[in-house]
Design a protein around this motif. Structure first.
Motif, mmCIF file in Angstrom:
data_model
loop_
_atom_site.group_PDB
_atom_site.id
_atom_site.type_symbol
_atom_site.label_atom_id
_atom_site.label_comp_id
_atom_site.label_asym_id
_atom_site.label_seq_id
_atom_site.Cartn_x
_atom_site.Cartn_y
_atom_site.Cartn_z
ATOM 1 N N PRO A 236 17.607 41.800 12.956
ATOM 2 C CA PRO A 236 16.187 42.034 12.669
ATOM 3 C C PRO A 236 15.751 43.480 12.900
ATOM 4 O O PRO A 236 14.719 43.907 12.377
ATOM 5 C CB PRO A 236 15.469 41.079 13.627
ATOM 6 C CG PRO A 236 16.455 39.983 13.852
ATOM 7 C CD PRO A 236 17.794 40.670 13.874
ATOM 8 N N VAL A 237 16.523 44.262 13.664
ATOM 9 C CA VAL A 237 16.182 45.671 13.873
ATOM 10 C C VAL A 237 16.092 46.384 12.520
ATOM 11 O O VAL A 237 15.179 47.171 12.264
ATOM 12 C CB VAL A 237 17.233 46.339 14.787
ATOM 13 C CG1 VAL A 237 17.100 47.850 14.736
ATOM 14 C CG2 VAL A 237 17.073 45.852 16.205
ATOM 15 N N THR A 238 17.044 46.079 11.627
ATOM 16 C CA THR A 238 17.039 46.684 10.301
ATOM 17 C C THR A 238 15.752 46.339 9.552
ATOM 18 O O THR A 238 15.178 47.167 8.863
ATOM 19 C CB THR A 238 18.242 46.169 9.486
ATOM 20 O OG1 THR A 238 19.343 46.012 10.360
ATOM 21 C CG2 THR A 238 18.578 47.131 8.372
ATOM 22 N N ASN A 239 15.307 45.093 9.729
ATOM 23 C CA ASN A 239 14.090 44.672 9.034
ATOM 24 C C ASN A 239 12.863 45.417 9.529
ATOM 25 O O ASN A 239 11.979 45.773 8.759
ATOM 26 C CB ASN A 239 13.889 43.165 9.211
ATOM 27 C CG ASN A 239 14.971 42.378 8.524
ATOM 28 O OD1 ASN A 239 16.152 42.630 8.747
ATOM 29 N ND2 ASN A 239 14.590 41.464 7.668
ATOM 30 N N VAL A 240 12.828 45.653 10.823
ATOM 31 C CA VAL A 240 11.708 46.411 11.387
ATOM 32 C C VAL A 240 11.685 47.815 10.780
ATOM 33 O O VAL A 240 10.637 48.310 10.362
ATOM 34 C CB VAL A 240 11.814 46.473 12.925
ATOM 35 C CG1 VAL A 240 10.777 47.427 13.484
ATOM 36 C CG2 VAL A 240 11.643 45.093 13.525
ATOM 37 N N VAL A 241 12.875 48.435 10.729
ATOM 38 C CA VAL A 241 12.962 49.769 10.150
ATOM 39 C C VAL A 241 12.559 49.722 8.670
ATOM 40 O O VAL A 241 11.875 50.618 8.170
ATOM 41 C CB VAL A 241 14.379 50.349 10.315
ATOM 42 C CG1 VAL A 241 14.496 51.690 9.606
ATOM 43 C CG2 VAL A 241 14.709 50.510 11.783
ATOM 44 N N ALA A 242 12.953 48.626 7.995
ATOM 45 C CA ALA A 242 12.615 48.487 6.573
ATOM 46 C C ALA A 242 11.106 48.483 6.382
ATOM 47 O O ALA A 242 10.571 49.118 5.451
ATOM 48 C CB ALA A 242 13.221 47.212 6.005
ATOM 49 N N ILE A 243 10.391 47.777 7.266
ATOM 50 C CA ILE A 243 8.928 47.746 7.177
ATOM 51 C C ILE A 243 8.382 49.179 7.277
ATOM 52 O O ILE A 243 7.518 49.592 6.512
ATOM 53 C CB ILE A 243 8.323 46.870 8.297
ATOM 54 C CG1 ILE A 243 8.678 45.409 8.035
ATOM 55 C CG2 ILE A 243 6.809 47.057 8.370
ATOM 56 C CD1 ILE A 243 8.168 44.473 9.107
ATOM 57 N N PHE A 244 8.955 49.908 8.205
ATOM 58 C CA PHE A 244 8.524 51.286 8.413
ATOM 59 C C PHE A 244 8.786 52.135 7.160
ATOM 60 O O PHE A 244 7.914 52.886 6.711
ATOM 61 C CB PHE A 244 9.268 51.856 9.624
ATOM 62 C CG PHE A 244 8.972 53.289 9.874
ATOM 63 C CD1 PHE A 244 7.755 53.669 10.439
ATOM 64 C CD2 PHE A 244 9.889 54.270 9.545
ATOM 65 C CE1 PHE A 244 7.477 54.999 10.657
ATOM 66 C CE2 PHE A 244 9.614 55.601 9.760
ATOM 67 C CZ PHE A 244 8.400 55.970 10.317
ATOM 68 N N VAL A 245 9.974 51.992 6.560
ATOM 69 C CA VAL A 245 10.310 52.784 5.363
ATOM 70 C C VAL A 245 9.374 52.431 4.215
ATOM 71 O O VAL A 245 8.884 53.308 3.496
ATOM 72 C CB VAL A 245 11.788 52.548 4.957
ATOM 73 C CG1 VAL A 245 12.079 53.212 3.610
ATOM 74 C CG2 VAL A 245 12.717 53.078 6.023
ATOM 75 N N VAL A 246 9.089 51.138 4.053
ATOM 76 C CA VAL A 246 8.176 50.712 2.984
ATOM 77 C C VAL A 246 6.821 51.391 3.176
ATOM 78 O O VAL A 246 6.244 51.939 2.239
ATOM 79 C CB VAL A 246 8.014 49.167 2.970
ATOM 80 C CG1 VAL A 246 6.832 48.774 2.086
ATOM 81 C CG2 VAL A 246 9.287 48.516 2.465
ATOM 82 N N ALA A 247 6.343 51.395 4.422
ATOM 83 C CA ALA A 247 5.045 52.002 4.692
ATOM 84 C C ALA A 247 5.063 53.493 4.353
ATOM 85 O O ALA A 247 4.169 54.007 3.697
ATOM 86 C CB ALA A 247 4.656 51.789 6.150
#
Lengths: 271, 338
Positions: A236-247
């Motif tokens: 899930p760490v990757t997913n958190v980072v993904a949210i950040f990149v999308v933003a």
């Protein structure tokens, strides 16, 4: 046939549009959802439980901070280079008449049409032929090739809409070259440059292919994510980072869209 | 009288195109000077040479006695009203007008006051806070004028400033521009392809053709005494008569011009009057223009003659035979050909 806006669209068209939207956005929502899952080894549906702990895990991981800082640095510098060179190139192509002008314009746009893998391989072999060691700067150079294109295109479109006599009028009224740029040219192309710059930043921030060939040992944020997917733990760490990149990439693109739309409006009204 | 602008054998070539070719010209201070010619005749290039946007290929330009070559536009005490007005869309009208003062470092309060004065001068008081996009074509034209005048130029250049306005507004602006020039005493150099505009406003007119000045003179000079066939035809569409015709009509064997409105006509087979020059013609085409009717006629030997007849003479038909006659003084013998 002219659409008069009164007749409803056929049902199958509505369904197709809805299906298309789902296909595009459900995976995105799943990425967001699994940032909160309690299960760290596999993505099982539905998630067994929800937690915010992965956000604090991300906060504490130095490798993520390093990757993010590198990505921000690369995107900023590449955008800055693109702004300066792209504006100069657009000014030259839109104002001057010279031999091979149209071919030159095509050469400027080519890097964005070229597959990233070609750009990457050619840059990599160029760097090794010239004995340039891989560093942050080689990533910046790689990104600048396509960042220039978006700035150039935005600036060129605006320059073409700006009346050439406005610059002459400014000079005529006593403004030297610098004053003319500051008071007349920059306000005219400002929003186009901001939009181009934001697009360039977003493009650079999530770039993988060219970066793979030009980064050497360093990891930008997208590269870090790619490596992380292979590991079994703390998914899930990757997913958190993904949210950040999308933003980070989505907000500038949205802003750029609204800025250029407004620019077109004022550009048309000035005539 | 001081010379405001002086051209001495000035040429401006673009590649093989001689846009301006060996032009010599003196414009006096306080003069309303019109440059008239068809498009591509070099008149706008001459204006740009004065403004400093073009540099002469050869020759010498002086503005109030000072050499102009190599002096950039922003160091010349000359301002331009552009054909498309070239207002800055991102600024208010007041900031547009005050722009010249702003770049010279005049304090805001002072330049706003001067800009307001300039707007009042062009009959747009209180328009300062609007944007150029909120103004009509005529109002933008006035703002462009105010923006140039606020700098108190020694020479004001106007590049077809009335071209984009409708007829009524154009006639009104002609009167206003003329009055403004008289009151301010500034030298105006006015480029136009509209001969009516040039004749009605200017103190002197220069006729341009293919990069050359073909004639300079007062509007009366240009209209009554054209020196070449081009001038006669371009200004007021005069009849240009070949030497053989002039001789047959009783004049010398030279090219001559004859104004359509100076020709009288007799209908049918009435005998021609004494002592006047005359010609028998056939009507080829009839153009009804309200107050008058324009007739394209042709003589038996093929010389075309246009006649302006008052509409009170009734309707004319194609193929009708007419006798034209005119006083010998109406026939202007031209000095040179070309």
């Amino acid at each position: 046939m002219r659409s008069d806006g009164t007749r409803p669209a056929p049902m199958f068209l509505k369904l197709a549009a809805f299906g298309g939207l789902l296909f595009l956005h459900v995976p995105l929502l799943l990425i967001f959802l699994y940032a909160f899952t309690t299960e760290e080894k596999s993505y099982q549906f539905p998630p067994p439980g929800l937690t915010l702990k992965w956000f604090s895990v991300v906060w504490g991981r130095q490798d993520i901070w390093d990757a993010m800082w590198l990505s921000v640095k690369v995107a900023s510098i590449a955008t800055l280079i693109a702004l300066v060179l792209g504006t100069c190139a657009a000014a030259a192509v839109s104002r001057a008449r010279f031999f091979g002008r149209d071919y030159l314009s095509l050469l400027f746009i080519l890097p964005i049409a070229l597959p990233g893998i070609i750009t990457g391989i050619s840059l990599r072999s160029a760097f090794s032929m010239m004995d340039i060691p891989f560093s942050t700067w080689t990533i910046v150079l790689g990104h600048a090739t396509f960042c220039i294109v978006v700035v150039y295109n935005n600036a060129l479109a605006r320059f073409r809409r700006t009346s050439g006599s406005m610059i002459e009028a400014s000079m005529d009224l006593g403004a030297d070259g610098f004053q003319t740029f500051r008071h007349v040219v920059l306000p005219q192309i400002g929003s186009a440059l901001l939009a181009g710059g934001m697009l360039a930043f977003a493009l650079s921030f999530d770039e993988v292919i060219v970066t793979t060939f030009t980064a050497g040992q360093q990891s930008t944020l997208p590269i870090w994510m790619l490596n992380e997917l292979i590991r079994p733990r703390q998914r899930p760490v990757t997913n958190v980072v993904a949210i950040f990149v999308v933003a980070v990439t989505f907000i500038p693109i949205l802003a750029a869209y609204y800025l250029t739309r407004e620019g077109e409006h004022t550009g048309g009204a000035g005539k | 009288m001081t010379t405001a602008v002086s051209f001495q054998n000035v040429s401006r070539h673009f590649g093989s195109v001689r846009a301006v070719d060996e032009v010599s010209l003196d414009i006096a201070e306080g003069e309303f000077f019109a440059m008239l010619g068809p498009s591509g005749s070099g008149k706008t290039t001459c204006l740009r040479l004065i403004a400093g946007f073009e540099q002469p290929t050869s020759g010498h330009i002086e503005i109030f006695g000072a050499t102009a070559e190599g002096v950039p536009p922003y160091r010349r005490n000359v301002n331009t009203v552009f054909q498309d007005y070239a207002l800055f869309p991102h600024m208010t009208v007041l900031d547009n007008v005050g722009y010249g003062l702003m770049v010279k470092g005049v304090a805001k309060a002072q330049r706003d006051a001067k800009a307001e004065d300039a707007l009042a001068l062009v009959a747009l008081p209180g328009f300062g806070q609007r944007r150029p996009s909120q103004l009509s074509g005529g109002q933008r034209q006035r703002v462009a004028l105010a923006r140039a005048l606020v700098n108190e130029p020694k020479v004001l250049l106007l590049d077809e400033p009335l071209g984009a306005l409708d007829l009524k507004l154009r006639e009104q602006m002609q009167v206003e521009l003329k009055a403004l020039q008289r009151n301010l005493g500034i030298t105006f150099v006015f480029v136009t392809h509209d001969q009516g505009e040039a004749l009605s406003m200017a103190d002197r007119v220069a006729i341009f053709n293919q990069g050359l000045i073909v004639q300079v003179g007062t509007p009366e000079d240009i209209y009554e005494r054209p020196q070449t066939r081009f001038v006669a035809d371009f200004v007021g569409s005069s009849n240009v008569l070949p030497p053989a015709f002039t001789k047959a009509a009783g004049g010398p064997e030279r090219w001559a011009s004859l104004r359509p409105e100076k020709i009288m006509l007799l209908r049918g087979s009435m005998s021609s009057p004494h002592k006047e020059m005359n010609a028998r013609v056939t009507v080829k085409a009839v153009h009804y223009q309200g107050a008058s009717t324009r007739l394209n006629t042709v003589t038996a030997d093929g010389t075309a003659i246009n006649v302006t007849a008052p509409s009170s003479l009734g309707k004319f038909a194609e193929g009708e035979e007419l006798t034209l006659h005119w006083p010998a003084s109406a026939l202007h013998i031209m000095e040179s050909e070309g």
